[in-house]
Design an enzyme around this catalytic site. Structure first.
Site, short mmCIF file in Angstrom:
data_model
loop_
_atom_site.label_atom_id
_atom_site.label_comp_id
_atom_site.label_asym_id
_atom_site.label_seq_id
_atom_site.Cartn_x
_atom_site.Cartn_y
_atom_site.Cartn_z
N CYS A 1 -1.94 24.49 52.33
CA CYS A 1 -1.08 25.31 52.54
C CYS A 1 -1.95 26.54 53.00
CB CYS A 1 -0.17 25.32 51.33
SG CYS A 1 0.67 26.35 51.53
N CYS B 1 2.56 22.92 45.74
CA CYS B 1 3.33 24.22 46.26
C CYS B 1 4.90 24.19 46.69
CB CYS B 1 2.44 25.15 47.33
SG CYS B 1 1.78 22.88 48.59
#
Length: 447
Positions: free
Chosen positions: A101, A222
């Protein structure tokens, strides 16, 4: 009046990014806050956490009297991160979406948006990390076209920016930043570099950011938070039909173009039941719902077993998952791994490694695990072999091997191959000893 530098700060709705934005404004910069939406999700109570986080970030920006923007990277997250995660599980690996990410979303798409679209002089995040340059040096950086060769041109003169641990070693997040590009790092500021978490909370309290101080710190993946990951993966698999991903937990439909995800089919992550097999004698201990939900070192949920068993290996060809009877079984310990092409934060391998093909440094593959001394060997294709000073438990393909030299994070590479386990080596020594003992001595000739 002097020229005021423009800094775009990534805002998550949490205390760290809120204080980062506050500190940037106190330093006299023109600050813009941007909230990134990577995934639509509800928490277990049915609350849309993304909307709540966005509102919290917006509230901080209003308090600071700075512009606020909201971006959606749902599509980019799906293609660059989540699809990669599913492919890795399909191969029997255990990926790290948080590192990906940062690499693909925050320090690629967001970095380009901040610099190119908003015209910022620099971007900033609330990570606990620091670089080798001062703030003013950040503003002097210009974009450079990435090299298309294995390593950068040796005649190109450009001092690389280095990534170092933050002052708060317990909160240090360089592990998660180990795959970001040199170009993004050169234009990034970490306002919390010299602060501890406790001091950041104190600053937030004094600034009146009580709404972010009350929030629980995110510890989950996440995009799915702290939900049960096995159930989440099965939900995704169950909700795919005809090129459309039905996300019932969001009570809406997220349309995904079939042409952009040809690899994805109804069977992509369909449960593949198999056996739990004892690593010691090959006996079948029980059955599992799918090996992609199991990772090395975790406890295997085997019905009817009184004592705990732990996953030590997987055979994706047969679907068998090998287990051992104790958490510290030698089958879980290895001291050698190989990565794919290693990502060096400075773009090039350290001079010592480039010159001698060997480097003494430290290794970890889990955030906050103790650093282990190691020797790194550089291969011709840019991959590395890492030999550890002592065996480490549950080294896992798909995870990232992150290297440190002192407080500098050198970079990372995905683990793609494991050396033999201590159990395999032990059994090999036993067989060798037995073979030697079985061999009868040759009789002496009669004199």
């Amino acid at each position: 009046m002097g020229f005021i530098r423009h800094v775009v700060c990534a805002m998550s709705g949490g205390v760290d990014s809120s204080v980062a934005a506050l500190l940037l404004k106190r330093r006299g910069y023109s600050v813009t806050g941007v909230f990134m939406k990577n995934w639509d999700s509800l928490d277990e109570s049915g609350v849309c956490t993304t909307e709540k986080d966005c509102e919290d970030a917006h509230r901080v920006c209003r308090a600071l009297d700075i512009p606020f923007h909201q971006l959606s990277y749902v599509k980019e997250y799906w293609h660059d991160v989540f699809s990669n995660l599913l492919r890795e599980y399909e191969k029997g690996r255990t990926p790290n979406p948080d590192i990906l990410c940062n690499k693909h979303i925050k320090f690629n798409h967001f970095h380009k948006y901040a610099i190119n679209t908003l015209g910022a002089d620099a971007m900033a995040t609330g990570h606990y990390a620091r670089t080798s340059q001062e703030d003013e040096e950040v503003f002097q950086q210009t974009h450079a076209t990435p090299s298309t060769t294995l390593f950068r041109d040796r005649f190109e003169i450009r001092n690389p920016v280095r990534l170092h641990k933050g002052a708060d070693l317990l909160k240090d997040q360089t592990f998660f930043l180990s795959q970001i590009s040199q170009n993004a790092l050169r234009q990034t500021m970490f306002p919390l570099a010299g602060l501890t978490k406790d001091f950041v909370k104190k600053i937030a309290a004094e600034a009146g950011f009580h709404h972010v101080l009350k929030k629980k710190e995110s510890m989950g993946i996440c995009f799915i938070g702290e939900r049960n990951f096995e159930n989440f993966i099965l939900e995704v698999r169950d909700e795919i039909s005809g090129g459309v991903l039905w996300r019932k937990t969001v009570q809406k439909v997220l349309y995904v173009s079939y042409n952009t995800m040809l690899f994805f089919s109804l069977q992509y992550l369909e449960p593949k039941p198999g056996h739990f097999v004892s690593i010691e004698d090959g006996s079948i201990m029980g059955h599992h719902k799918g090996w992609f939900t199991l990772t090395l070192g975790q406890r295997a949920r085997i019905g009817g077993q009184k004592d705990p068993w732990f996953v030590v290996d997987k055979d994706i060809g047969t679907g068998n998952v090998f287990v051992a009877p104790t958490t510290n079984h030698p089958a879980l310990f290895r001291d050698t791994i190989r990565t794919d092409r290693f990502h060096w934060v400075t773009m090039d391998p350290p001079p010592e490694l480039a010159k001698t093909q060997m480097l003494e440094c430290h290794f970890r593959f889990i955030h906050q695990m103790p650093l282990t001394p190691c020797t790194v060997t550089l291969n011709m294709d840019g991959s590395v072999w890492i030999s550890l000073s002592e065996p480490v438990r549950a080294l896992t393909p798909g995870q990232f091997a992150v290297l440190y030299k002192g407080d500098e994070c050198l970079g990372s590479g995905k683990i793609i191959q494991l050396g033999p386990s201590q159990y395999t080596l032990q059994k090999g020594r036993e067989r060798l000893t037995a073979a030697v003992q079985h061999k009868e001595p040759t009789p002496e000739p009669a004199s």
